[in-house]
Design a protein around this motif. Sequence first.
Motif, mmCIF file in Angstrom:
data_model
loop_
_atom_site.group_PDB
_atom_site.id
_atom_site.type_symbol
_atom_site.label_atom_id
_atom_site.label_comp_id
_atom_site.label_asym_id
_atom_site.label_seq_id
_atom_site.Cartn_x
_atom_site.Cartn_y
_atom_site.Cartn_z
ATOM 1 N N ILE A 60 1.595 -7.400 19.733
ATOM 2 C CA ILE A 60 2.984 -7.172 19.283
ATOM 3 C C ILE A 60 3.402 -5.713 19.478
ATOM 4 O O ILE A 60 4.512 -5.328 19.118
ATOM 5 N N GLY A 61 2.518 -4.899 20.056
ATOM 6 C CA GLY A 61 2.840 -3.487 20.276
ATOM 7 C C GLY A 61 2.490 -2.639 19.055
ATOM 8 O O GLY A 61 2.263 -3.152 17.954
ATOM 9 N N HIS A 62 2.459 -1.339 19.285
ATOM 10 C CA HIS A 62 2.034 -0.380 18.250
ATOM 11 C C HIS A 62 3.171 -0.056 17.269
ATOM 12 O O HIS A 62 4.351 -0.157 17.604
ATOM 13 N N GLY A 63 2.764 0.357 16.090
ATOM 14 C CA GLY A 63 3.679 0.998 15.139
ATOM 15 C C GLY A 63 4.711 0.098 14.488
ATOM 16 O O GLY A 63 5.835 0.532 14.215
ATOM 17 N N ARG A 64 4.367 -1.142 14.198
ATOM 18 C CA ARG A 64 5.309 -2.072 13.572
ATOM 19 C C ARG A 64 5.386 -1.823 12.063
ATOM 20 O O ARG A 64 4.416 -2.073 11.332
ATOM 21 N N THR A 65 6.546 -1.404 11.598
ATOM 22 C CA THR A 65 6.703 -1.099 10.178
ATOM 23 C C THR A 65 6.473 -2.333 9.310
ATOM 24 O O THR A 65 5.814 -2.276 8.271
ATOM 25 N N GLU A 66 6.998 -3.490 9.751
ATOM 26 C CA GLU A 66 6.868 -4.683 8.892
ATOM 27 C C GLU A 66 5.428 -5.151 8.798
ATOM 28 O O GLU A 66 5.021 -5.771 7.816
ATOM 29 N N MET A 67 4.626 -4.851 9.813
ATOM 30 C CA MET A 67 3.208 -5.188 9.757
ATOM 31 C C MET A 67 2.530 -4.279 8.712
ATOM 32 O O MET A 67 1.746 -4.747 7.877
ATOM 33 N N ALA A 68 2.864 -3.004 8.765
ATOM 34 C CA ALA A 68 2.300 -2.056 7.797
ATOM 35 C C ALA A 68 2.677 -2.488 6.375
ATOM 36 O O ALA A 68 1.852 -2.452 5.452
ATOM 37 N N GLN A 69 3.914 -2.947 6.233
ATOM 38 C CA GLN A 69 4.394 -3.363 4.904
ATOM 39 C C GLN A 69 3.627 -4.598 4.410
ATOM 40 O O GLN A 69 3.233 -4.667 3.240
ATOM 41 N N ALA A 70 3.412 -5.559 5.318
ATOM 42 C CA ALA A 70 2.693 -6.784 4.933
ATOM 43 C C ALA A 70 1.266 -6.432 4.493
ATOM 44 O O ALA A 70 0.741 -6.983 3.514
ATOM 45 N N ILE A 71 0.650 -5.516 5.213
ATOM 46 C CA ILE A 71 -0.717 -5.104 4.882
ATOM 47 C C ILE A 71 -0.724 -4.370 3.532
ATOM 48 O O ILE A 71 -1.542 -4.649 2.645
ATOM 49 N N TYR A 72 0.232 -3.476 3.380
ATOM 50 C CA TYR A 72 0.348 -2.721 2.119
ATOM 51 C C TYR A 72 0.555 -3.672 0.937
ATOM 52 O O TYR A 72 -0.125 -3.596 -0.086
ATOM 53 N N ASP A 73 1.479 -4.602 1.116
ATOM 54 C CA ASP A 73 1.799 -5.532 0.017
ATOM 55 C C ASP A 73 0.563 -6.316 -0.404
ATOM 56 O O ASP A 73 0.308 -6.507 -1.593
ATOM 57 N N GLN A 74 -0.211 -6.765 0.582
ATOM 58 C CA GLN A 74 -1.379 -7.569 0.233
ATOM 59 C C GLN A 74 -2.465 -6.714 -0.423
ATOM 60 O O GLN A 74 -3.119 -7.154 -1.375
ATOM 61 N N VAL A 75 -2.632 -5.482 0.063
ATOM 62 C CA VAL A 75 -3.622 -4.585 -0.562
ATOM 63 C C VAL A 75 -3.263 -4.388 -2.033
ATOM 64 O O VAL A 75 -4.125 -4.447 -2.919
ATOM 65 N N MET A 76 -1.966 -4.184 -2.287
ATOM 66 C CA MET A 76 -1.539 -3.933 -3.666
ATOM 67 C C MET A 76 -1.624 -5.199 -4.528
ATOM 68 O O MET A 76 -1.941 -5.140 -5.715
#
Length: 469
Positions: A60-76
Amino acid sequence: MSTSTELKQRDNQFIHPWDDIVKLGSHQRTLLSRGDGVYVYDSDGNRLLDAPAGMWCVNIGHGRTEMAQAIYDQVMALCYVSPWSLTTGPAADFAAQLAALAPGDLNHVFFTTGGSTAVDSGLRFVQFYNNVRGKPNKKHIISQMRGYHGSTYLAGSVSGKERDKTNLDCETDLVHHIPAPHPLHKPEGQSDAEFLETCVGNLENMIDEVGSENCAVFVAEPILASGGVIVPPEGYHKRCLEVCRKHDMLYLSDEVVTAFGRLGHCFASEDVFGIQPDLITTAKGLTSGYIPMGALLVSERLIKEIHSCGGDSAVFSNGFTYSGHPVAAAAGIKNLEIMQRENLFEQARENGLYLQQQMQTLRDISIVRDVRGRGLMACVECELKKGGDDLAMDYEIGNLIDKHCQALGLIVRPIINMCVMSPPLTITRDQIDEMVAILRQGILKAMDEVNELETDAAAAEHHHPSPSA
Ligand SMILES: Cc1ncc(COP(=O)(O)O)c(C=O)c1O
């Protein structure tokens, strides 16, 4: 904040995959610090087009903000639970989504940590299956030369790239390799149909040699990726599956590279090659490389057979602390959502055709031996001496192309003398043009450099003839 020189120094403590341990500490690797779309940036701020998408993975290419958000949300929300006794929403949902997308009745999912552990788990599942159904002799594995299946002991053993096995031990009793179905190796005068018979015959002959009653599984990549993007002759996988059925063998399709859009579909086995294998292994594009994860997909038929043969219980005692990791599963779900919302499979189908056309234009360069591929997987193979098989020269030309392409703004990282292109699925036609144009320049510059070196060597020889001359 460390300077890039300090970081490169510290990197000497990091043993990288395939490192030459004798030369440990002297490697000079490019330090990358940022990625955005199809581009990555080095520590000096230079922009480089990421032609291999990391390693066939950043689909899906580098630097996807929504991917970072999904990962962050699940970690939290919840970073981890033991998959032995508990489960989570993301793991259950992702398994169900994969089961729905997989071909035929492959509707059970065993999560792993990457591709090697998926292949290893698949092969252990085959052993388990044959033990449970009372066929303990059926243990032999047939795979392909030039196939790559990973770096754990068994996955490394079924891999067929001899150059990858130097100084390492492998399982040799149970593993047998047949020649790769490489159209470039088609004997002169043989028709395509005859070549297909030869390739399928290689599998049949090996089964005869090992004994049908001992053969458990055939392992094959739909397209041999790291072996150099080898596209088998039309009908090869269908015919091999028929051979497997005839001999009560399973078919494991290793889709670590070919799944998740690389060939324009979620899985390539059925949509591109028309087969419903018994087992599929996948990783890489599964999470687009944002978080490590792999998966083994298992056919319902096998599960039912185990049910009917297993009596009261049949425990598959194989698994990993991180099987079904909730953060990886959340990343996988987001990855699929992005791929579907942005029609990335369709885009890969269309731009894949364009990539293949553009790559063919490189054939006019004298050291280009072959250009091949399918979808967003392509390979240009170079050789300095026609028909020569000189490993040192192959490495030399690969390294020179790598150096020049990088200086021009393209990451290639050739596999010896083969430049493999597998860009993010998001690549545009303009970016494909940019990629192929730089690759052309890089190959030409590498050729010039070799010619200069040879001219200098000849001149030196002329002035100072060697004693034996
Ligand atoms: C076809 C195939 N199978 C398995 C693997 C191993 O995957 P991993 O490196 O994630 O363990 C790879 C890695 O390149 C691969 O290309």
